[in-house]
Design a protein around this motif. Structure first.
Motif, short mmCIF file in Angstrom:
data_model
loop_
_atom_site.label_atom_id
_atom_site.label_comp_id
_atom_site.label_asym_id
_atom_site.label_seq_id
_atom_site.Cartn_x
_atom_site.Cartn_y
_atom_site.Cartn_z
N LEU A 3 27.00 46.07 39.51
CA LEU A 3 25.81 46.16 38.67
C LEU A 3 25.75 47.56 38.06
O LEU A 3 25.80 48.56 38.79
N THR A 4 25.70 47.63 36.73
CA THR A 4 25.68 48.93 36.05
C THR A 4 24.49 49.03 35.11
O THR A 4 23.85 48.03 34.79
N MET A 11 32.04 39.77 39.05
CA MET A 11 31.07 39.82 37.97
C MET A 11 30.64 41.26 37.75
O MET A 11 30.19 41.92 38.68
N LEU A 12 30.82 41.74 36.53
CA LEU A 12 30.31 43.04 36.11
C LEU A 12 29.08 42.74 35.26
O LEU A 12 29.19 42.12 34.21
N VAL A 13 27.93 43.13 35.75
CA VAL A 13 26.66 42.80 35.11
C VAL A 13 25.94 44.09 34.74
O VAL A 13 25.83 45.00 35.57
N ALA A 56 22.62 36.05 35.13
CA ALA A 56 23.91 36.37 35.75
C ALA A 56 23.76 36.54 37.26
O ALA A 56 24.58 36.03 38.04
N LEU A 57 22.71 37.23 37.69
CA LEU A 57 22.50 37.45 39.13
C LEU A 57 22.18 36.15 39.85
O LEU A 57 22.63 35.94 40.98
N THR A 73 38.89 49.99 36.26
CA THR A 73 39.28 50.28 37.64
C THR A 73 38.81 49.17 38.58
O THR A 73 39.57 48.69 39.43
N VAL A 74 37.55 48.75 38.42
CA VAL A 74 37.01 47.67 39.26
C VAL A 74 37.82 46.40 39.05
O VAL A 74 38.20 45.73 40.02
#
Length: 161
Positions: free
Chosen positions: A121-122, A92-94, A106-107, A139-140
């Motif tokens: 987390l960004t 998960m990219l949140v 989301a979290l 990349t992730v």
């Protein structure tokens, strides 16, 4: 806004009745630069409008969606099943200030998911990582898929065909 839900639900019902009577579906903008309350757009957030209106390929994308698609999107609840997807790997990219898929929701979903899982987390809103952190996001994702697809490949015991 909560006070607008009743009017929106009535639009959904009217469109549904009209379609049953043979009328064509109602279309609304997918995004709109008018982000004020009551905007007819499916996604009235400024970030969504900026992303789709300035980055989408206009030769293949039209800024419209059926009203019933909007209805179905409102009913979409992926968190309901998140604890059941394991052992499928979950990445998960949140983004912290997401106004489309709120970070707190989301979290919560991430916390209910089982391993293997990874959270990145960004900063930014929903589209920030797609635009300003595209290399990081890619990349992730590539690293995650490379790790977990290779694991599947190694464990694949099917005979060669």
């Amino acid at each position: 806004m909560p006070h607008e839900v009743r009017a929106l639900e009535e639009r959904f019902h009217r469109d549904e009745r009209d379609q049953l009577a043979g009328k064509p579906p109602v279309y609304v903008p997918f995004v709109d630069t008018d982000t004020s309350p009551g905007s007819p757009a499916a996604y009235p957030q400024k970030g969504a409008a900026d992303f789709y209106l300035h980055r989408a390929p206009h030769d293949t994308w039209t800024n419209e969606v059926t009203l019933q698609s909007n209805r179905r999107a409102r009913a979409y609840e992926p968190g309901q099943w998140i604890s059941r997807i394991a052992p499928t790997p979950l990445l998960m990219l949140v983004t912290k200030d997401d106004d489309v898929a709120p970070a707190d929701i989301a979290l919560d979903g991430f916390n209910r998911a089982r391993e293997p899982k990874k959270l990145v987390l960004t900063d930014g809103d929903h589209f920030f990582s797609c635009i300003h952190q595209f290399e990081l996001s890619c990349t992730v994702a590539i690293d995650w898929f490379d790790t977990h697809l290779r694991t599947v490949e190694k464990n694949d015991s099917r005979p060669d065909q």
